[in-house]
Scaffold this motif. Structure first.
Motif, short mmCIF file in Angstrom:
data_model
loop_
_atom_site.label_atom_id
_atom_site.label_comp_id
_atom_site.label_asym_id
_atom_site.label_seq_id
_atom_site.Cartn_x
_atom_site.Cartn_y
_atom_site.Cartn_z
N PHE A 24 6.06 4.23 5.34
CA PHE A 24 5.06 5.18 5.81
C PHE A 24 4.09 4.48 6.75
O PHE A 24 4.08 3.26 6.87
CB PHE A 24 4.31 5.83 4.64
N ALA A 25 3.31 5.31 7.42
CA ALA A 25 2.28 4.80 8.33
C ALA A 25 1.01 5.61 8.11
O ALA A 25 1.05 6.72 7.57
CB ALA A 25 2.75 4.94 9.78
N TYR A 66 3.45 0.57 6.66
CA TYR A 66 3.39 0.07 5.29
C TYR A 66 4.69 0.29 4.55
O TYR A 66 5.55 1.05 4.98
CB TYR A 66 2.27 0.79 4.52
N ARG A 67 4.76 -0.35 3.36
CA ARG A 67 5.88 -0.18 2.41
C ARG A 67 5.33 0.46 1.14
O ARG A 67 4.18 0.27 0.79
CB ARG A 67 6.47 -1.55 2.04
N TYR A 73 -1.13 2.34 -5.18
CA TYR A 73 -0.94 3.74 -4.82
C TYR A 73 0.53 4.18 -4.82
O TYR A 73 1.05 4.65 -3.80
CB TYR A 73 -1.61 4.04 -3.48
N PRO A 74 1.20 4.06 -5.96
CA PRO A 74 2.61 4.48 -6.03
C PRO A 74 2.79 5.98 -5.79
O PRO A 74 3.88 6.42 -5.44
CB PRO A 74 3.03 4.08 -7.45
N GLU A 75 1.72 6.74 -5.92
CA GLU A 75 1.79 8.19 -5.70
C GLU A 75 2.12 8.55 -4.25
O GLU A 75 2.57 9.66 -3.97
CB GLU A 75 0.49 8.88 -6.14
N ASN A 97 -5.57 -2.68 0.35
CA ASN A 97 -4.75 -2.86 -0.86
C ASN A 97 -3.32 -2.38 -0.70
O ASN A 97 -2.49 -2.60 -1.57
CB ASN A 97 -5.40 -2.14 -2.04
N LEU A 98 -3.01 -1.70 0.40
CA LEU A 98 -1.65 -1.22 0.63
C LEU A 98 -0.74 -2.38 1.00
O LEU A 98 -1.18 -3.39 1.55
CB LEU A 98 -1.64 -0.18 1.75
N LYS A 99 0.55 -2.22 0.71
CA LYS A 99 1.53 -3.26 1.04
C LYS A 99 1.92 -3.12 2.51
O LYS A 99 2.60 -2.17 2.90
CB LYS A 99 2.76 -3.13 0.15
#
Length: 143
Positions: A24-25, A66-67, A73-75, A97-99
């Motif tokens: 995602f972006a 991002y991955r 934020y697995p949601e 905090n995002l991957k």
């Protein structure tokens, strides 16, 4: 971080990579960004009846790729199952905090189509691997 029913400065969108290194972006859709996109939409109007026209390409770094992560934020993966574009309420701290993508990305660009849609893309600096978003409507975002 949560989904917003009203436009915010952050647009969550599905994103892709041939090596499946991207999920995602997030596009930073500030007021200034919207004004710039309106100008770009006006530029492509001249080509709306030209079947051979593809897009106008602009340098634009208002996107980050991002991955999915089970830790942060697995949601997001569930949110993007049905929709490819969602506004979110977030802040810089949550975004940190995002991957992220583990590669150096360069040549950020937005392709603006005559139908009012657009796609963001960029390339991995050394190997040239491309990352891109789902197609989305600039017309809807700038109204």
């Amino acid at each position: 971080m949560k989904i917003s029913n009203i436009p915010t400065d952050y647009l969550l969108i599905k994103a892709f990579n041939e090596s499946e290194l991207c999920d995602f972006a997030i596009i930073n859709t500030t007021i200034e960004w919207k004004e710039i996109q309106k100008e770009r939409l006006n530029s492509v109007k001249a080509f709306e009846n030209d079947d051979s026209f593809k897009w106008l390409n602009y340098n634009d770094e208002a996107v980050d790729f991002y991955r999915y992560s089970n830790d942060s934020y697995p949601e997001i993966q569930k949110w993007l199952c049905g929709d490819s574009v969602l506004f979110i309420e977030t802040n810089e701290e949550e975004l940190k905090n995002l991957k992220g993508i583990d590669f150096k990305l360069s040549s950020y660009q937005i392709q603006v189509f005559s139908n009012g849609n657009a796609v963001y893309s960029c390339f991995e600096k050394n190997l040239g691997d491309e990352f891109w978003t789902s197609e989305f409507s600039l017309k809807e975002l700038t109204n």
